[in-house]
Design an enzyme around this catalytic site. Structure first.
Site, short mmCIF file in Angstrom:
data_model
loop_
_atom_site.label_atom_id
_atom_site.label_comp_id
_atom_site.label_asym_id
_atom_site.label_seq_id
_atom_site.Cartn_x
_atom_site.Cartn_y
_atom_site.Cartn_z
N ASN A 9 37.22 -2.26 -9.24
CA ASN A 9 38.57 -2.51 -8.73
C ASN A 9 39.35 -1.19 -8.77
O ASN A 9 39.65 -0.68 -9.85
CB ASN A 9 39.24 -3.58 -9.58
CG ASN A 9 40.63 -3.93 -9.12
OD1 ASN A 9 41.45 -3.05 -8.86
ND2 ASN A 9 40.91 -5.21 -9.04
N ASP A 69 39.09 -8.05 -18.43
CA ASP A 69 39.15 -9.18 -17.52
C ASP A 69 40.59 -9.63 -17.63
O ASP A 69 41.10 -9.85 -18.73
CB ASP A 69 38.19 -10.30 -17.92
CG ASP A 69 38.01 -11.31 -16.78
OD1 ASP A 69 37.86 -10.86 -15.63
OD2 ASP A 69 38.04 -12.51 -17.04
N PHE A 153 48.98 -4.12 -7.33
CA PHE A 153 47.89 -4.79 -6.65
C PHE A 153 47.83 -6.23 -7.14
O PHE A 153 48.56 -6.62 -8.06
CB PHE A 153 46.55 -4.06 -6.88
CG PHE A 153 46.12 -3.98 -8.32
CD1 PHE A 153 45.21 -4.88 -8.84
CD2 PHE A 153 46.64 -3.00 -9.16
CE1 PHE A 153 44.81 -4.80 -10.16
CE2 PHE A 153 46.25 -2.91 -10.49
CZ PHE A 153 45.33 -3.82 -10.99
N TYR A 155 48.57 -9.85 -7.83
CA TYR A 155 49.76 -10.70 -7.76
C TYR A 155 51.06 -9.94 -8.02
O TYR A 155 52.12 -10.55 -8.14
CB TYR A 155 49.63 -11.85 -8.77
CG TYR A 155 48.47 -12.78 -8.47
CD1 TYR A 155 48.62 -13.84 -7.57
CD2 TYR A 155 47.24 -12.60 -9.08
CE1 TYR A 155 47.55 -14.68 -7.29
CE2 TYR A 155 46.17 -13.44 -8.80
CZ TYR A 155 46.33 -14.48 -7.90
OH TYR A 155 45.28 -15.31 -7.62
N LYS A 174 55.95 0.00 -14.88
CA LYS A 174 55.00 -1.10 -15.03
C LYS A 174 54.12 -0.89 -16.25
O LYS A 174 53.91 -1.81 -17.04
CB LYS A 174 54.14 -1.22 -13.76
CG LYS A 174 53.09 -2.32 -13.85
CD LYS A 174 52.21 -2.35 -12.62
CE LYS A 174 51.07 -3.34 -12.82
NZ LYS A 174 50.10 -3.32 -11.73
N HIS A 179 50.60 -6.03 -19.28
CA HIS A 179 49.52 -6.51 -20.14
C HIS A 179 48.46 -5.42 -20.35
O HIS A 179 48.02 -5.17 -21.46
CB HIS A 179 48.91 -7.76 -19.54
CG HIS A 179 48.49 -7.60 -18.09
ND1 HIS A 179 49.33 -7.09 -17.13
CD2 HIS A 179 47.32 -7.88 -17.45
CE1 HIS A 179 48.71 -7.06 -15.96
NE2 HIS A 179 47.50 -7.53 -16.14
#
Length: 195
Positions: A9, A69, A153, A155, A174, A179
Site C-alpha cells: 500500500n 493491519d 488515502f 477513508y 494527521k 492511529h
C-alpha cells in the site's frame, strides 16, 4: 537500522517512511527488498493479520520487518468494516477502491445520526532474532456526511477528528493524532530495547 515495510500500500509506505526515516531508520518496501509474493491475511483480528504479514516477510528476507493491519470501525455498523476495510465494497460486485468503499460507507450510514468511528492500527515488529512485538493504537472520530479533501488515502476524506477531515489535514497534523502515527511513535520509543 534497516526495516522492511510488509505492505504494498503506497499510502502506508509513505506514512511509515515519513515517520520512521527522521528517527534514523532505513525503510524499504517488500517489493524493493525482492519479495513479490502476496501474503494471505487469514487472521480474524487486526493484530493477527499484522503478525502474519510481519513474520512472513521476516522469514522470507531475514530482515527486521514491520507490518500493520489497520482499518475503520463504525459504531452504528457494529464495528464494520473492521478487518475488511480495504475490501468493504467487494460484495457490491465492484473492484474495491477507496472510492467504492467510501461510497458504500456513505450509503450504509444514510440517515444515521450516530456517526462515531475510530481508526485502528495494529502494528507488529519482528526484530533481527525473529521476536515479535505488538502495538495497537486508535484514533477516535466520526464519519462525515460527504467526502472532504484530497489528501490521505482510504477513508480519510470521510473520517473527521475534532471536526476536521483527514482528507483536509496536512500530513504533519494527521501524523500527530492518527492511529498509525501513535503506533509508530510507540515503536520508536521501544525500538532500542526490542531490536
Amino acid at each position: 537500522m534497516k526495516i522492511v515495510i510488509a505492505s504494498e500500500n503506497k499510502g502506508k509506505i509513505k506514512e511509515f517512511s515519513r515517520i520512521l526515516i527522521p528517527l534514523g531508520f532505513e525503510v524499504i518496501s517488500r517489493a524493493n527488498a525482492g519479495m513479490t509474493d502476496e501474503i494471505e491475511e487469514t487472521g480474524i483480528t487486526f493484530i493477527e493479520n499484522a503478525q502474519i504479514k510481519a513474520m512472513t516477510t521476516y522469514k522470507a528476507l531475514g530482515l527486521p520487518a514491520i507490518a500493520d493491519d489497520s482499518g475503520l470501525e463504525v459504531d452504528a455498523l457494529f464495528g464494520a468494516p473492521g478487518i475488511y476495510s480495504a475490501r468493504y465494497s467487494a460484495d457490491d460486485g465492484t473492484k474495491c477502491t477507496s472510492e467504492s468503499n467510501n461510497a458504500k460507507l456513505l450509503k450504509e450510514l444514510d440517515g444515521v445520526k450516530n456517526r462515531k468511528a475510530r481508526y485502528v492500527c495494529a502494528l507488529c515488529f519482528v526484530n533481527k532474532d525473529g521476536k515479535m512485538f505488538d502495538i495497537v493504537e486508535t484514533c477516535e472520530g466520526e464519519i462525515g456526511l460527504e467526502l472532504e479533501g484530497k489528501d490521505g488515502f482510504g477513508y480519510d476524506p470521510l473520517f473527521k477528528f475534532n471536526g476536521v477531515s483527514f482528507g483536509n489535514a496536512s500530513p504533519k497534523d494527521k501524523d500527530l493524532v492518527s492511529h498509525r502515527g501513535k503506533a509508530l511513535r510507540k515503536l520508536a520509543k521501544n525500538i532500542d530495547k526490542w531490536k
